[in-house]
Design an enzyme around this catalytic site. Sequence first.
Site: not given
Ligand code: M6R
Length: 620
Positions: A615, A86, A493, A2, A500, A497, A516, A112-113, A33
């Site tokens: 984000k 959000w 990772e 948010c 996501e 990606k 396994h 926000n929260g 956000r």
């Molecule tokens: O702002 P941060 O690095 O603490 O965020 C952590 C994760 O939310 C962030 O890395 C998330 O996994 C990304 N969107 C991945 O691309």
Amino acid sequence: MCGIVGYISNNSPASCENVAKILIKALEKLEYRGYDSAGIAILESNGEKKIHMIKTKGHIKDLCALAADKFSTLENCRAGIGHTRWATHGEPNDVNSHPHMSYSKEIALVHNGIIENYLELREFLTKHDYKFLSQTDTEVIAQLVEYYYKETHDPVKAVRTATNMLQGTYALAIIFAEHPDMLIAIRKDSPLILGLCENRNMFASDVSAMLEYTRDIIRLSDYEMAIVKADSVTILNRFDEEVEKTPVKITWDANAAEKDGYDHFMMKEMMQQPTAVRNTISRYANGTRIDFGLKSITREYLKNVRDICIVACGSAYHAGVVGANLFEKALRIPTRAQIASEFIYSDPLINENTLTIVISQSGETLDSLQALRKAKELGSKTLSIVNVEGSIIAIESDDCIYTQAGPEIAVATTKAYSAQLVVLYMLLGHILSIRNDDASIESRYLSECMEIPAMLESILEHKEHIQHLASLYQNCESIFYIGRNLDYALALEGSLKLKEISYIHSEAYASGELKHGTISLIKPGTLVIASCTYEPLFEKTLSNITEVRSRGAEVIALAREGNTKLESVADHCVWLPKCSQMTGPSIAIVPMQLFAYYIAALRGCEIDKPRNLAKTVTVE
Ligand code: M6R
């Protein structure tokens, strides 16, 4: 999660349309956000003293259309608040969108929260005949403020009493119809930054929303309340005593938050990786030495530290997995990477001899913040690796190393992850040289790091090869990423990606673990992406590739140039420059990022704002 904004000016004549435009423009900058709904509320300051509100499910562009309709004829409006959401409590729809009005419609607020005790508060208010329209925790705050405002007729007292009853996290922007000359802002655990300008003032969740108007900012601390008027800002601490805070000048370029001709922020940010890594190295390289300027974490402490715990979420955690692996092997002290949301509740075995490293791009992630606080509570020293200067995690940790990636807008992190990795390599070189009393170690680690940017450039220059591979596999339903040791960390990772942003199901597996159970999912045509950059286990990964291929999988393999054995076992090879063992993950992640990007683009996905994500994740 948010984004909130507040704006007040004493420009005269002031039209509602202008205030709406300024709020909406700021919300566009905060949309990363949260982007499932948006709204604004504007104060009318003529005789009637009324709050006008529009809000809608969907993106900011949907709000623009509503604003044009509603506000074109209103005059005498100088202040308002805005929100991009959000969803946490209640589905994304028009009613649950912010702002929320109090029962009498005399107070509006954005939040926000998360308020954890909102059900009890709702019950309390219901007993006092308050009715609720939405399912949100935020509406409860609006009614609670009104409840106390009716008692006191004092906005400051009402906000303080109401917020003292809240359990959870909040950044709030509040307006009162009877007080059109002021906004109230208050926070706990969610960011809120004041922007100071001449004849007008504003505040927002993030500096980027205010850069067009000001570079003089003040970060509110927990429980601080700001009474924001067009020509003054008063800050009160939690005991309502006035506090003086000196504004800080923001130096970054406003264009940093623009796409610069790229189709997506993600592509721009992938292309910026060589610069992000280069800038991070040069900030901490001092000749052949590494100097992070640590104050609280002394050389003596690093010399004697007994174990290291790295905590983070998502991609930052994946950087931590790479780091933990390298640290333990080189330092010969127990080092582990833990997911922050698990760490908090795991009764972690850490104490004053443990160094806790918290990694976070935003510096705001609530799980990581709570992990940091937990580590401090247990006596551990805390070191954060953060991208956003002045963010909560950076401030609360004993020492902070800032990555120099610049503002990252795309939800999928790329350049910040690369910058985190290089900080970890340099930190390892630094600790190792202290423990061995050997300065040449730092210089060796530094040299390896300095080779990274040019290698990244060479991969990015040949990105069409990855685009071609993406076109071959764009219709896959499921994609597996495998690797051993550092390549496994990389697989985690790469897989994140892909899922996501492209919404393709994906799993990351340690290659040796496939047999396994998971290998039962491999069938003819399944795509497996195998990382083979970790030389000591190259032959073993080769065997694992053969195993999946003999069950019909198609394999894209990533390896350093020259490993020709791969050509006969994989369907496609992606050759990487000859990087060192340590820096392999930094180089090999780039083709994986590009692959995810191109597949998502071919599938028509909204790359910079994937569904259900935001984000910065400021909820548990
Ligand atoms: O702002 P941060 O690095 O603490 O965020 C952590 C994760 O939310 C962030 O890395 C998330 O996994 C990304 N969107 C991945 O691309």
